[in-house]
Design a protein around this motif. Structure first.
Motif, PDB file in Angstrom:
ATOM      1  N   MET A 217      31.151  60.974  43.444  1.00 27.80           N
ATOM      2  CA  MET A 217      31.477  60.267  44.607  1.00 27.80           C
ATOM      3  C   MET A 217      33.044  60.490  45.104  1.00 27.80           C
ATOM      4  O   MET A 217      33.690  60.478  46.050  1.00 27.80           O
ATOM      5  CB  MET A 217      31.571  59.012  44.373  1.00 27.80           C
ATOM      6  CG  MET A 217      30.139  58.361  44.197  1.00 27.80           C
ATOM      7  SD  MET A 217      29.017  58.824  45.969  1.00 27.80           S
ATOM      8  CE  MET A 217      29.566  57.494  46.900  1.00 27.80           C
ATOM      9  N   THR A 237      24.932  61.143  48.603  1.00 26.33           N
ATOM     10  CA  THR A 237      25.266  59.739  48.906  1.00 26.33           C
ATOM     11  C   THR A 237      26.608  59.485  49.568  1.00 26.33           C
ATOM     12  O   THR A 237      26.666  58.674  50.553  1.00 26.33           O
ATOM     13  CB  THR A 237      25.181  58.849  47.451  1.00 26.33           C
ATOM     14  OG1 THR A 237      24.125  58.998  46.876  1.00 26.33           O
ATOM     15  CG2 THR A 237      25.447  57.401  47.947  1.00 26.33           C
ATOM     16  N   ALA A 238      27.842  60.218  49.173  1.00 26.18           N
ATOM     17  CA  ALA A 238      28.871  59.993  49.579  1.00 26.18           C
ATOM     18  C   ALA A 238      28.876  60.519  51.119  1.00 26.18           C
ATOM     19  O   ALA A 238      29.726  60.000  51.914  1.00 26.18           O
ATOM     20  CB  ALA A 238      29.940  60.803  49.140  1.00 26.18           C
ATOM     21  N   GLN A 241      27.038  57.918  54.862  1.00 21.31           N
ATOM     22  CA  GLN A 241      27.722  57.043  55.731  1.00 21.31           C
ATOM     23  C   GLN A 241      28.175  57.643  56.999  1.00 21.31           C
ATOM     24  O   GLN A 241      28.459  57.183  57.897  1.00 21.31           O
ATOM     25  CB  GLN A 241      28.585  56.162  54.958  1.00 21.31           C
ATOM     26  CG  GLN A 241      29.877  56.939  54.179  1.00 21.31           C
ATOM     27  CD  GLN A 241      30.507  57.639  54.836  1.00 21.31           C
ATOM     28  OE1 GLN A 241      31.180  57.141  55.749  1.00 21.31           O
ATOM     29  NE2 GLN A 241      31.080  58.874  54.370  1.00 21.31           N
ATOM     30  N   LEU A 255      24.300  50.425  52.180  1.00 19.04           N
ATOM     31  CA  LEU A 255      25.254  51.134  51.534  1.00 19.04           C
ATOM     32  C   LEU A 255      26.502  50.349  50.913  1.00 19.04           C
ATOM     33  O   LEU A 255      26.808  50.539  49.680  1.00 19.04           O
ATOM     34  CB  LEU A 255      25.587  52.509  51.754  1.00 19.04           C
ATOM     35  CG  LEU A 255      24.504  53.463  52.118  1.00 19.04           C
ATOM     36  CD1 LEU A 255      24.625  54.836  53.194  1.00 19.04           C
ATOM     37  CD2 LEU A 255      24.341  54.306  51.054  1.00 19.04           C
ATOM     38  N   PRO A 259      25.151  47.765  47.051  1.00 18.36           N
ATOM     39  CA  PRO A 259      25.395  48.865  46.240  1.00 18.36           C
ATOM     40  C   PRO A 259      24.857  49.006  44.792  1.00 18.36           C
ATOM     41  O   PRO A 259      25.384  49.253  43.910  1.00 18.36           O
ATOM     42  CB  PRO A 259      26.844  49.052  46.215  1.00 18.36           C
ATOM     43  CG  PRO A 259      27.744  47.778  46.134  1.00 18.36           C
ATOM     44  CD  PRO A 259      26.516  46.862  46.867  1.00 18.36           C
ATOM     45  N   ALA A 321      19.837  56.425  47.454  1.00 17.32           N
ATOM     46  CA  ALA A 321      21.429  56.501  47.022  1.00 17.32           C
ATOM     47  C   ALA A 321      21.668  56.577  45.471  1.00 17.32           C
ATOM     48  O   ALA A 321      20.544  56.241  44.716  1.00 17.32           O
ATOM     49  CB  ALA A 321      21.898  55.076  47.264  1.00 17.32           C
ATOM     50  N   VAL A 325      27.009  54.476  43.998  1.00 18.14           N
ATOM     51  CA  VAL A 325      27.368  54.189  45.577  1.00 18.14           C
ATOM     52  C   VAL A 325      28.424  53.196  45.768  1.00 18.14           C
ATOM     53  O   VAL A 325      28.770  53.098  46.814  1.00 18.14           O
ATOM     54  CB  VAL A 325      25.777  53.742  46.092  1.00 18.14           C
ATOM     55  CG1 VAL A 325      25.250  52.562  45.444  1.00 18.14           C
ATOM     56  CG2 VAL A 325      26.035  53.459  47.549  1.00 18.14           C
ATOM     57  N   ILE A 328      31.552  54.328  47.310  1.00 13.81           N
ATOM     58  CA  ILE A 328      31.295  55.055  48.527  1.00 13.81           C
ATOM     59  C   ILE A 328      32.579  54.622  49.591  1.00 13.81           C
ATOM     60  O   ILE A 328      33.146  53.571  49.566  1.00 13.81           O
ATOM     61  CB  ILE A 328      29.988  54.622  49.410  1.00 13.81           C
ATOM     62  CG1 ILE A 328      29.678  55.690  50.443  1.00 13.81           C
ATOM     63  CG2 ILE A 328      30.061  52.995  49.898  1.00 13.81           C
ATOM     64  CD1 ILE A 328      28.117  55.490  50.706  1.00 13.81           C
ATOM     65  N   ARG A 329      33.069  55.451  50.477  1.00 14.73           N
ATOM     66  CA  ARG A 329      34.026  55.436  51.283  1.00 14.73           C
ATOM     67  C   ARG A 329      33.661  55.955  52.735  1.00 14.73           C
ATOM     68  O   ARG A 329      32.768  56.742  53.096  1.00 14.73           O
ATOM     69  CB  ARG A 329      35.111  56.535  50.788  1.00 14.73           C
ATOM     70  CG  ARG A 329      35.961  56.102  49.583  1.00 14.73           C
ATOM     71  CD  ARG A 329      36.757  57.133  48.888  1.00 14.73           C
ATOM     72  NE  ARG A 329      36.165  58.512  48.756  1.00 14.73           N
ATOM     73  CZ  ARG A 329      37.070  59.230  47.819  1.00 14.73           C
ATOM     74  NH1 ARG A 329      38.198  59.277  47.490  1.00 14.73           N
ATOM     75  NH2 ARG A 329      36.358  60.400  47.486  1.00 14.73           N
ATOM     76  N   ASP A 330      34.627  54.937  53.635  1.00 12.53           N
ATOM     77  CA  ASP A 330      33.988  55.282  55.139  1.00 12.53           C
ATOM     78  C   ASP A 330      34.741  56.349  55.533  1.00 12.53           C
ATOM     79  O   ASP A 330      36.146  56.284  56.182  1.00 12.53           O
ATOM     80  CB  ASP A 330      34.335  53.764  55.726  1.00 12.53           C
ATOM     81  CG  ASP A 330      33.867  53.713  57.365  1.00 12.53           C
ATOM     82  OD1 ASP A 330      33.376  54.801  57.848  1.00 12.53           O
ATOM     83  OD2 ASP A 330      34.298  52.991  57.866  1.00 12.53           O
TER      84      ASP A 330
END
Length: 347
Positions: A217, A237-238, A241, A255, A259, A321, A325, A328-330
């Motif tokens: 990630m 997965t990263a 989004q 997500l 998570p 995912a 997860v 995860i970053r927006d």
């Protein structure tokens, strides 16, 4: 020749080919930023696959990969199918829907005929990758003759050695942390090795370049795997989004809000890691019968999801995912690539 030169890319970052989620726009964004974009075409019709490849080529001049399923097609076991339909019938009834009486084979294998091979030879993407197995010898030779790089996912050493013996160019080391379907050749035999362990095993026993996939990630995790011997990393997965992915609103929300992942074969008939939802909490009970044959099982899973969605319940979605997860970053694809590269160069 290094893998970066082989693929003609700037950064050792591959976008995982996620069937149903990857899009030409997302693939192009990753490729244009110096990574290797991808299209997950295993669930696509021939016409749709061609359209996606051509759209991607219109959006980028950079290399990208396309991916297909290479499972051993199996006839539907009618007894297990009947039992599986009966087991899920109460769920259909809960949504005022009728369970189907028979299941359809909704996905075909690259091994079944040469239609997808001919499409790849016609459109000439830089690379093609395979999940669940290895193409036929004549298919491998045709791709090699066309100068198209070939990659296959491996989840244990014996699969990796079979890949190398078949004349494939690159091994994708898919760890147990990876989201989506396990790339295991034999669906009843899963070694469940972690990505870092696979990279070390393959580096010791194989001569091919290794691409690490599963649970990655951020750049620090990527750099650790490269130090262990991976030539590149593959992240899925990263990127789910990203606005350019095909994930629906419920998937995107889950997500960030739910998570935690679990592996289940109930959704499709093959083991796959996804966000915990109704499948894991209501269907995967101790008394669950044997699932129907893949991909017939997936036909039923998709129909149940459609019935639930019609009543406003999103809990039967296939929200694939990886295990990390929660990290995860927006970020949009280009920004995510830049951030990964920055993190990979920090000491």
């Amino acid at each position: 020749m290094t893998l970066l030169k082989q693929f003609q890319i700037k950064h050792p970052i591959f976008l995982a080919p996620m069937a149903g989620v990857s899009t030409p726009a997302l693939a192009a964004e990753v490729s244009n930023q110096g990574g290797l974009g991808s299209l997950g075409l295993g669930s696509s019709t021939l016409q749709d696959a061609r359209q996606q490849i051509l759209q991607t080529q219109a959006l980028t001049q950079q290399p990208f990969q396309v991916n297909f399923f290479c499972h051993q097609s199996a006839a539907l076991d009618q007894d297990s199918a009947k039992q599986w339909i009966e087991y899920l019938t109460p769920q259909f009834e809960k949504y005022h829907a009728t369970a189907p009486s028979e299941l359809k084979c909704i996905y075909h294998s690259f091994l079944d005929n040469d239609d997808y091979l001919n499409l790849v030879l016609e459109t000439r993407p830089k690379a093609v990758s395979f999940h669940f197995g290895i193409p036929h010898a004549h298919q491998i030779q045709a791709l090699k003759d066309a100068g198209i790089l070939i990659m296959v996912s491996a989840t244990n050493l014996t699969e990796a050695q079979a890949i190398e013996a078949a004349g494939i160019d690159v091994i994708i080391a898919q760890g147990i942390e990876a989201g989506g379907h396990r790339g295991i050749f034999n669906a009843s035999l899963d070694s469940a090795l972690m990505t870092a362990d696979l990279v070390q095993l393959f580096t010791q026993h194989c001569n091919l370049p290794i691409v690490a996939a599963g649970g990655i990630m951020d750049g620090q995790q990527a750099q650790r795997l490269i130090k262990l011997g991976a030539a590149a990393v593959q992240l899925g997965t990263a990127f789910v989004q990203c606005k350019s992915s095909n994930a629906n609103a419920a998937y995107r929300k889950a997500l960030f809000n739910n998570p935690i992942t679990q592996i289940s074969s109930s959704i499709s008939g093959r083991a796959a890691r996804g966000l915990i939802n109704h499948w894991h909490l209501q269907i995967d009970q101790p008394d669950r019968p044997t699932v129907a044959t893949y991909p017939y099982c997936y036909d039923l899973g998709k129909q149940l999801n459609a019935a639930a969605l019609a009543q406003g319940d999103e809990g039967f979605g296939a929200f694939w995912a990886g295990s990390n997860v929660v990290q995860i970053r927006d970020l949009e694809a280009a920004d995510l690539i830049n951030q990964l590269v920055l993190e990979m160069t920090q000491h």
